[in-house]
Design a protein around this motif. Structure first.
Motif, short mmCIF file in Angstrom:
data_model
loop_
_atom_site.label_atom_id
_atom_site.label_comp_id
_atom_site.label_asym_id
_atom_site.label_seq_id
_atom_site.Cartn_x
_atom_site.Cartn_y
_atom_site.Cartn_z
N ALA A 1 20.32 -0.81 -11.49
CA ALA A 1 18.94 -0.33 -11.67
C ALA A 1 17.94 -1.29 -11.01
CB ALA A 1 18.63 -0.17 -13.15
N LEU A 2 18.14 -2.58 -11.22
CA LEU A 2 17.23 -3.57 -10.62
C LEU A 2 17.33 -3.55 -9.09
CD1 LEU A 2 17.68 -6.57 -13.08
CD2 LEU A 2 15.65 -5.14 -12.80
N SER A 3 18.53 -3.34 -8.57
CA SER A 3 18.70 -3.26 -7.12
C SER A 3 17.94 -2.05 -6.56
CB SER A 3 20.19 -3.14 -6.79
OG SER A 3 20.39 -3.07 -5.41
N ALA A 4 18.01 -0.93 -7.29
CA ALA A 4 17.27 0.26 -6.85
C ALA A 4 15.77 -0.01 -6.91
CB ALA A 4 17.64 1.45 -7.72
N GLN A 5 15.30 -0.67 -7.99
CA GLN A 5 13.88 -1.01 -8.10
C GLN A 5 13.45 -1.93 -6.97
OE1 GLN A 5 13.32 -2.69 -11.99
NE2 GLN A 5 13.26 -0.70 -13.01
N LEU A 6 14.30 -2.90 -6.64
CA LEU A 6 13.98 -3.83 -5.55
C LEU A 6 13.86 -3.08 -4.23
CD1 LEU A 6 13.58 -6.70 -4.51
CD2 LEU A 6 16.07 -6.91 -4.33
N LYS A 7 14.79 -2.15 -3.97
CA LYS A 7 14.71 -1.37 -2.73
C LYS A 7 13.43 -0.55 -2.69
CE LYS A 7 19.61 -1.16 -1.76
NZ LYS A 7 20.82 -0.34 -1.68
N ASP A 8 13.07 0.04 -3.84
CA ASP A 8 11.82 0.81 -3.90
C ASP A 8 10.62 -0.10 -3.63
OD1 ASP A 8 13.19 3.12 -4.47
OD2 ASP A 8 12.77 3.07 -6.64
N ALA A 9 10.63 -1.29 -4.24
CA ALA A 9 9.53 -2.25 -4.04
C ALA A 9 9.46 -2.68 -2.58
CB ALA A 9 9.71 -3.45 -4.95
N GLU A 10 10.63 -2.90 -1.96
CA GLU A 10 10.64 -3.30 -0.54
C GLU A 10 10.07 -2.18 0.34
OE1 GLU A 10 14.78 -4.22 -0.04
OE2 GLU A 10 14.49 -6.35 -0.52
N ARG A 11 10.46 -0.92 0.05
CA ARG A 11 9.93 0.21 0.83
C ARG A 11 8.42 0.32 0.63
NH1 ARG A 11 15.02 2.73 -0.25
NH2 ARG A 11 14.37 3.40 -2.31
N SER A 12 7.97 0.17 -0.62
CA SER A 12 6.54 0.25 -0.92
C SER A 12 5.79 -0.87 -0.20
CB SER A 12 6.33 0.15 -2.43
OG SER A 12 4.97 0.12 -2.74
N LEU A 13 6.35 -2.08 -0.22
CA LEU A 13 5.71 -3.21 0.46
C LEU A 13 5.64 -2.96 1.97
CD1 LEU A 13 4.52 -6.05 0.39
CD2 LEU A 13 6.85 -6.96 0.50
N ALA A 14 6.74 -2.44 2.53
CA ALA A 14 6.74 -2.15 3.98
C ALA A 14 5.66 -1.12 4.31
CB ALA A 14 8.12 -1.66 4.41
N THR A 15 5.53 -0.10 3.46
CA THR A 15 4.49 0.92 3.68
C THR A 15 3.10 0.30 3.59
OG1 THR A 15 5.94 2.62 2.76
CG2 THR A 15 3.59 3.12 2.82
N LYS A 16 2.89 -0.54 2.58
CA LYS A 16 1.57 -1.19 2.41
C LYS A 16 1.28 -2.12 3.58
CE LYS A 16 1.56 -0.75 -2.53
NZ LYS A 16 0.58 -0.29 -3.32
N LEU A 17 2.31 -2.82 4.07
CA LEU A 17 2.09 -3.69 5.24
C LEU A 17 1.71 -2.87 6.46
CD1 LEU A 17 4.98 -6.29 4.81
CD2 LEU A 17 2.53 -6.73 4.61
N GLN A 18 2.36 -1.71 6.62
CA GLN A 18 2.00 -0.83 7.74
C GLN A 18 0.57 -0.33 7.58
OE1 GLN A 18 5.07 2.14 7.58
NE2 GLN A 18 6.46 0.98 8.91
N GLU A 19 0.22 0.07 6.34
CA GLU A 19 -1.15 0.53 6.08
C GLU A 19 -2.15 -0.59 6.35
OE1 GLU A 19 -1.13 1.90 2.04
OE2 GLU A 19 0.00 3.72 2.52
N HIS A 20 -1.81 -1.81 5.93
CA HIS A 20 -2.69 -2.97 6.15
C HIS A 20 -2.87 -3.21 7.65
CE1 HIS A 20 -4.60 -6.83 5.49
NE2 HIS A 20 -3.73 -7.38 6.33
N ALA A 21 -1.76 -3.15 8.38
CA ALA A 21 -1.84 -3.36 9.83
C ALA A 21 -2.72 -2.29 10.48
CB ALA A 21 -0.44 -3.36 10.43
N ALA A 22 -2.56 -1.04 10.01
CA ALA A 22 -3.38 0.05 10.57
C ALA A 22 -4.85 -0.17 10.23
CB ALA A 22 -2.90 1.40 10.04
N LEU A 23 -5.13 -0.57 8.97
CA LEU A 23 -6.53 -0.83 8.57
C LEU A 23 -7.11 -1.99 9.36
CD1 LEU A 23 -6.31 -0.35 4.70
CD2 LEU A 23 -7.49 1.14 6.35
N LYS A 24 -6.29 -3.04 9.57
CA LYS A 24 -6.77 -4.20 10.33
C LYS A 24 -7.06 -3.79 11.77
CE LYS A 24 -5.68 -9.05 11.26
NZ LYS A 24 -6.77 -9.18 12.16
#
Length: 141
Positions: A84-107
Protein backbone atom coordinates in the motif's frame (compact mmCIF):
# COMPACT_ATOMS: atom_id res chain seq x y z
CA UNK A 1 23.26 -102.17 59.12
CA UNK A 2 26.40 -100.16 59.05
CA UNK A 3 26.18 -99.86 55.43
CA UNK A 4 22.58 -98.68 55.70
CA UNK A 5 23.67 -96.18 58.38
CA UNK A 6 26.50 -94.99 56.22
CA UNK A 7 24.24 -94.73 53.27
CA UNK A 8 21.68 -92.85 55.36
CA UNK A 9 24.39 -90.57 56.71
CA UNK A 10 25.69 -90.00 53.17
CA UNK A 11 22.17 -89.25 51.97
CA UNK A 12 21.58 -86.86 54.88
CA UNK A 13 24.81 -85.05 54.02
CA UNK A 14 23.77 -84.85 50.39
CA UNK A 15 20.37 -83.59 51.51
CA UNK A 16 21.99 -80.99 53.78
CA UNK A 17 24.25 -79.86 50.94
CA UNK A 18 21.29 -79.75 48.54
CA UNK A 19 19.26 -77.73 51.08
CA UNK A 20 22.23 -75.38 51.51
CA UNK A 21 22.54 -74.98 47.73
CA UNK A 22 18.78 -74.38 47.57
CA UNK A 23 19.02 -71.76 50.35
CA UNK A 24 21.97 -70.12 48.59
CA UNK A 25 20.10 -70.18 45.27
CA UNK A 26 17.00 -68.75 47.02
CA UNK A 27 19.11 -65.94 48.54
CA UNK A 28 20.70 -65.25 45.16
CA UNK A 29 17.25 -65.26 43.55
CA UNK A 30 15.92 -62.85 46.23
CA UNK A 31 18.93 -60.57 45.77
CA UNK A 32 18.52 -60.73 41.98
CA UNK A 33 14.78 -59.99 42.34
CA UNK A 34 15.58 -57.01 44.61
CA UNK A 35 18.10 -55.70 42.06
CA UNK A 36 15.56 -56.17 39.25
CA UNK A 37 12.87 -54.38 41.23
CA UNK A 38 15.28 -51.51 41.97
CA UNK A 39 16.22 -51.33 38.29
CA UNK A 40 12.55 -51.44 37.32
CA UNK A 41 11.80 -48.63 39.78
CA UNK A 42 14.70 -46.66 38.28
CA UNK A 43 13.36 -47.34 34.80
CA UNK A 44 9.89 -46.24 35.87
CA UNK A 45 11.32 -43.01 37.33
CA UNK A 46 13.46 -42.43 34.22
CA UNK A 47 10.42 -43.07 32.02
CA UNK A 48 8.37 -40.60 34.10
CA UNK A 49 11.12 -37.98 33.75
CA UNK A 50 11.32 -38.59 29.99
CA UNK A 51 7.53 -38.28 29.71
CA UNK A 52 7.69 -35.01 31.66
CA UNK A 53 10.40 -33.75 29.30
CA UNK A 54 8.35 -34.83 26.28
CA UNK A 55 5.32 -32.99 27.66
CA UNK A 56 7.44 -29.88 28.29
CA UNK A 57 8.88 -30.07 24.76
CA UNK A 58 5.38 -30.52 23.36
CA UNK A 59 4.22 -27.44 25.25
CA UNK A 60 7.26 -25.48 24.05
CA UNK A 61 6.59 -26.64 20.49
CA UNK A 62 2.98 -25.48 20.71
CA UNK A 63 4.12 -22.07 22.01
CA UNK A 64 6.72 -21.81 19.24
CA UNK A 65 4.12 -22.73 16.63
CA UNK A 66 1.80 -20.05 17.99
CA UNK A 67 4.67 -17.53 17.91
CA UNK A 68 5.54 -18.54 14.35
CA UNK A 69 1.89 -18.11 13.33
CA UNK A 70 1.76 -14.69 14.99
CA UNK A 71 4.99 -13.64 13.28
CA UNK A 72 3.68 -14.93 9.93
CA UNK A 73 0.53 -12.82 10.33
CA UNK A 74 2.68 -9.81 11.24
CA UNK A 75 4.90 -10.41 8.21
CA UNK A 76 1.85 -10.72 5.94
CA UNK A 77 0.40 -7.53 7.40
CA UNK A 78 3.72 -5.71 6.96
CA UNK A 79 3.92 -6.91 3.36
CA UNK A 80 0.40 -5.63 2.68
CA UNK A 81 1.26 -2.31 4.31
CA UNK A 82 4.46 -2.11 2.27
CA UNK A 83 2.49 -2.73 -0.93
CA UNK A 84 0.00 0.00 0.00
CA UNK A 85 2.80 2.43 0.89
CA UNK A 86 4.59 1.62 -2.37
CA UNK A 87 1.42 2.41 -4.31
CA UNK A 88 1.01 5.67 -2.34
CA UNK A 89 4.63 6.57 -3.08
CA UNK A 90 4.12 5.96 -6.81
CA UNK A 91 1.00 8.13 -6.72
CA UNK A 92 2.91 10.87 -4.88
CA UNK A 93 5.76 10.65 -7.41
CA UNK A 94 3.30 10.96 -10.33
CA UNK A 95 1.57 13.89 -8.61
CA UNK A 96 4.93 15.58 -7.96
CA UNK A 97 5.99 15.06 -11.58
CA UNK A 98 2.71 16.61 -12.75
CA UNK A 99 3.12 19.57 -10.37
CA UNK A 100 6.72 20.06 -11.54
CA UNK A 101 5.51 20.10 -15.14
CA UNK A 102 2.77 22.58 -14.21
CA UNK A 103 5.34 24.71 -12.36
CA UNK A 104 7.66 24.66 -15.36
CA UNK A 105 4.77 25.67 -17.64
CA UNK A 106 3.75 28.49 -15.26
CA UNK A 107 7.36 29.66 -15.02
CA UNK A 108 7.68 29.65 -18.81
CA UNK A 109 4.40 31.58 -19.04
CA UNK A 110 5.57 34.05 -16.38
CA UNK A 111 8.92 34.48 -18.17
CA UNK A 112 7.06 35.10 -21.44
CA UNK A 113 4.82 37.64 -19.71
CA UNK A 114 7.86 39.33 -18.13
CA UNK A 115 9.43 39.53 -21.57
CA UNK A 116 6.21 40.95 -23.00
CA UNK A 117 5.96 43.42 -20.10
CA UNK A 118 9.58 44.52 -20.65
CA UNK A 119 8.93 44.91 -24.36
CA UNK A 120 5.77 46.92 -23.67
CA UNK A 121 7.65 48.95 -21.01
CA UNK A 122 10.27 49.74 -23.63
CA UNK A 123 7.55 50.87 -26.06
CA UNK A 124 5.84 52.91 -23.30
CA UNK A 125 9.18 54.51 -22.39
CA UNK A 126 9.74 55.29 -26.08
CA UNK A 127 6.28 56.82 -26.38
CA UNK A 128 6.80 58.84 -23.18
CA UNK A 129 10.07 60.13 -24.57
CA UNK A 130 8.29 61.13 -27.77
CA UNK A 131 5.54 62.82 -25.73
CA UNK A 132 8.22 64.70 -23.71
CA UNK A 133 9.97 65.72 -26.91
CA UNK A 134 6.74 66.85 -28.46
CA UNK A 135 5.76 68.69 -25.27
CA UNK A 136 9.10 70.55 -25.19
CA UNK A 137 8.86 71.25 -28.87
CA UNK A 138 5.34 72.55 -28.45
CA UNK A 139 6.39 74.64 -25.46
CA UNK A 140 9.15 76.23 -27.50
CA UNK A 141 6.87 77.12 -30.31
Amino acid sequence: RTSAKEERSSLEEKLARAEQRFDDAQKELDASRARSEAQAAGHVEATKQLNDKILALSTDTARLNATIETLQHAADSAKSEQTALSAQLKDAERSLATKLQEHAALKASADAKDSTVQSLQGKVDGLLNEVDALTRKHALE
